[in-house]
Write a protein that holds these residues in place. Structure first.
Motif, PDB file in Angstrom:
ATOM      1  N   UNK A 152       0.814  -1.211   0.000  1.00  0.00           N
ATOM      2  CA  UNK A 152       0.000   0.000   0.000  1.00  0.00           C
ATOM      3  C   UNK A 152       0.850   1.265   0.000  1.00  0.00           C
ATOM      4  N   UNK A 153       0.300   2.332  -0.591  1.00  0.00           N
ATOM      5  CA  UNK A 153       0.849   3.678  -0.428  1.00  0.00           C
ATOM      6  C   UNK A 153       0.241   4.208   0.870  1.00  0.00           C
ATOM      7  N   UNK A 154       1.072   4.529   1.851  1.00  0.00           N
ATOM      8  CA  UNK A 154       0.572   5.028   3.137  1.00  0.00           C
ATOM      9  C   UNK A 154       0.291   6.518   2.988  1.00  0.00           C
TER      10      UNK A 154
ATOM     11  N   UNK B  33     -12.544   9.822   3.874  1.00  0.00           N
ATOM     12  CA  UNK B  33     -11.441   9.389   3.005  1.00  0.00           C
ATOM     13  C   UNK B  33     -11.650   7.980   2.453  1.00  0.00           C
ATOM     14  N   UNK B  34     -12.217   7.070   3.255  1.00  0.00           N
ATOM     15  CA  UNK B  34     -12.378   5.688   2.785  1.00  0.00           C
ATOM     16  C   UNK B  34     -13.487   5.544   1.756  1.00  0.00           C
ATOM     17  N   UNK B  35     -14.336   6.549   1.633  1.00  0.00           N
ATOM     18  CA  UNK B  35     -15.378   6.483   0.610  1.00  0.00           C
ATOM     19  C   UNK B  35     -14.786   6.686  -0.784  1.00  0.00           C
ATOM     20  N   UNK B  36     -13.564   7.265  -0.848  1.00  0.00           N
ATOM     21  CA  UNK B  36     -12.881   7.389  -2.133  1.00  0.00           C
ATOM     22  C   UNK B  36     -12.447   5.991  -2.564  1.00  0.00           C
ATOM     23  N   UNK B  37     -12.487   5.726  -3.854  1.00  0.00           N
ATOM     24  CA  UNK B  37     -12.177   4.382  -4.330  1.00  0.00           C
ATOM     25  C   UNK B  37     -10.714   4.019  -4.085  1.00  0.00           C
ATOM     26  N   UNK B  38     -10.517   2.788  -3.684  1.00  0.00           N
ATOM     27  CA  UNK B  38      -9.170   2.262  -3.501  1.00  0.00           C
ATOM     28  C   UNK B  38      -8.556   2.540  -2.146  1.00  0.00           C
ATOM     29  N   UNK B  39      -9.225   3.292  -1.292  1.00  0.00           N
ATOM     30  CA  UNK B  39      -8.667   3.597   0.026  1.00  0.00           C
ATOM     31  C   UNK B  39      -9.155   2.586   1.053  1.00  0.00           C
ATOM     32  N   UNK B  40      -8.255   2.214   1.959  1.00  0.00           N
ATOM     33  CA  UNK B  40      -8.584   1.272   3.019  1.00  0.00           C
ATOM     34  C   UNK B  40      -7.809   1.643   4.273  1.00  0.00           C
ATOM     35  N   UNK B  41      -8.132   1.003   5.371  1.00  0.00           N
ATOM     36  CA  UNK B  41      -7.434   1.249   6.633  1.00  0.00           C
ATOM     37  C   UNK B  41      -6.754  -0.048   7.044  1.00  0.00           C
ATOM     38  N   UNK B  42      -5.418  -0.008   7.175  1.00  0.00           N
ATOM     39  CA  UNK B  42      -4.657  -1.203   7.526  1.00  0.00           C
ATOM     40  C   UNK B  42      -3.850  -0.954   8.802  1.00  0.00           C
ATOM     41  N   UNK B  43      -3.704  -1.980   9.646  1.00  0.00           N
ATOM     42  CA  UNK B  43      -2.855  -1.828  10.831  1.00  0.00           C
ATOM     43  C   UNK B  43      -1.382  -1.957  10.441  1.00  0.00           C
ATOM     44  N   UNK B  44      -0.539  -1.073  10.975  1.00  0.00           N
ATOM     45  CA  UNK B  44       0.891  -1.117  10.688  1.00  0.00           C
ATOM     46  C   UNK B  44       1.675  -1.760  11.821  1.00  0.00           C
ATOM     47  N   UNK B  45       1.332  -1.425  13.070  1.00  0.00           N
ATOM     48  CA  UNK B  45       2.057  -1.998  14.193  1.00  0.00           C
ATOM     49  C   UNK B  45       1.171  -2.046  15.427  1.00  0.00           C
ATOM     50  N   UNK B  46       1.510  -2.970  16.309  1.00  0.00           N
ATOM     51  CA  UNK B  46       0.812  -3.168  17.571  1.00  0.00           C
ATOM     52  C   UNK B  46       1.863  -3.089  18.656  1.00  0.00           C
ATOM     53  N   UNK B  47       1.646  -2.263  19.672  1.00  0.00           N
ATOM     54  CA  UNK B  47       2.679  -2.033  20.680  1.00  0.00           C
ATOM     55  C   UNK B  47       2.069  -1.579  21.997  1.00  0.00           C
ATOM     56  N   UNK B  48       2.876  -1.639  23.044  1.00  0.00           N
ATOM     57  CA  UNK B  48       2.490  -1.071  24.328  1.00  0.00           C
ATOM     58  C   UNK B  48       3.165   0.275  24.458  1.00  0.00           C
ATOM     59  N   UNK B  49       2.404   1.290  24.819  1.00  0.00           N
ATOM     60  CA  UNK B  49       2.953   2.627  25.052  1.00  0.00           C
ATOM     61  C   UNK B  49       2.550   3.023  26.465  1.00  0.00           C
ATOM     62  N   UNK B  50       3.546   3.169  27.329  1.00  0.00           N
ATOM     63  CA  UNK B  50       3.314   3.471  28.747  1.00  0.00           C
ATOM     64  C   UNK B  50       2.332   2.483  29.373  1.00  0.00           C
ATOM     65  N   UNK B  51       2.460   1.208  29.007  1.00  0.00           N
ATOM     66  CA  UNK B  51       1.643   0.159  29.605  1.00  0.00           C
ATOM     67  C   UNK B  51       0.286  -0.049  28.963  1.00  0.00           C
ATOM     68  N   UNK B  52      -0.073   0.739  27.970  1.00  0.00           N
ATOM     69  CA  UNK B  52      -1.376   0.599  27.313  1.00  0.00           C
ATOM     70  C   UNK B  52      -1.189   0.080  25.889  1.00  0.00           C
TER      71      UNK B  52
ATOM     72  N   UNK C 107      -1.276  -0.537  -3.953  1.00  0.00           N
ATOM     73  CA  UNK C 107      -0.295  -0.352  -5.021  1.00  0.00           C
ATOM     74  C   UNK C 107      -0.579  -1.336  -6.148  1.00  0.00           C
ATOM     75  N   UNK C 108      -0.236  -0.924  -7.339  1.00  0.00           N
ATOM     76  CA  UNK C 108      -0.281  -1.827  -8.494  1.00  0.00           C
ATOM     77  C   UNK C 108       1.025  -2.625  -8.506  1.00  0.00           C
TER      78      UNK C 108
ATOM     79  N   UNK D 164       7.177  -3.275  -7.921  1.00  0.00           N
ATOM     80  CA  UNK D 164       8.471  -3.562  -8.547  1.00  0.00           C
ATOM     81  C   UNK D 164       9.366  -2.329  -8.519  1.00  0.00           C
ATOM     82  N   UNK D 165       8.791  -1.162  -8.784  1.00  0.00           N
ATOM     83  CA  UNK D 165       9.550   0.083  -8.769  1.00  0.00           C
ATOM     84  C   UNK D 165      10.108   0.356  -7.370  1.00  0.00           C
TER      85      UNK D 165
END
Length: 161
Positions: free
Chosen positions: A20-22, A98-117, A128-129, A134-135
């Motif tokens: 994906x293009x972030x 933003x997600x109503x625009x075609x081709x847009x989605x929401x993906x998780x990038x990372x899962x972590x604890x920050x200050x215990x939460x 991406x195509x 490849x590029x």
């Protein structure tokens, strides 16, 4: 006992940056059960097939695999249940638009604890195509080769001095 500080990474979705293009990233809280938190503290989770979905003004995280807690009893959670994301109303409204625009989605990038939460970093992304992938791979290899050449030249230069 001292309170936890800092950021402890649990899981990363490296494939998301390749596929994906972030466009934009958001840090979200996560509604979890006790056994899910204990399983995450053991460092066990997978974001590989995960995605977020917005319905009725709420954000939900789907297909994120948090395995059952080994010492859990009948109170254990199901591994791939949907989990609520905690976002501000303005962020949810922006994502809905933003997600109503075609081709847009929401993906998780990372899962972590920050200050215990437990936190999850999600990204608004556009798929991406194949030629884009490849590029990007070619650019990464070129960058790596130039870095190697520069460091080799520096090593040779140090040897002469």
């Amino acid at each position: 006992m001292a309170k936890e500080t800092g950021r402890k990474l649990i899981a990363q979705n490296k494939k998301a940056r390749h596929d994906y293009h972030i466009i934009d990233t958001y840090e979200c809280g996560l509604v979890l059960t006790g056994t899910e938190v204990k399983s995450l503290r053991q460092g066990r989770a997978s974001l590989a097939d995960g995605f977020a979905q917005l319905d009725n003004g709420e954000a939900w995280l789907h297909n994120v695999h948090i395995p059952e807690y080994s010492q859990g009893t009948w109170t254990n959670h199901s591994a791939r249940r949907r989990r609520k994301l905690l976002l501000h109303r303005a962020e949810i409204d922006k994502l809905v638009h933003k997600t109503q625009e075609t081709g847009h989605t929401i993906v998780p990038l990372s899962l972590y604890f920050k200050d215990g939460r437990a936190k999850v970093e999600v990204a608004l992304a556009k798929g991406k195509k194949d030629y884009d992938k490849r590029q990007a791979l070619r650019e990464k290899q070129d960058r790596r080769e130039t870095d190697r050449a520069i460091s080799a030249a520096r090593r040779r230069e140090r040897g002469r001095v």
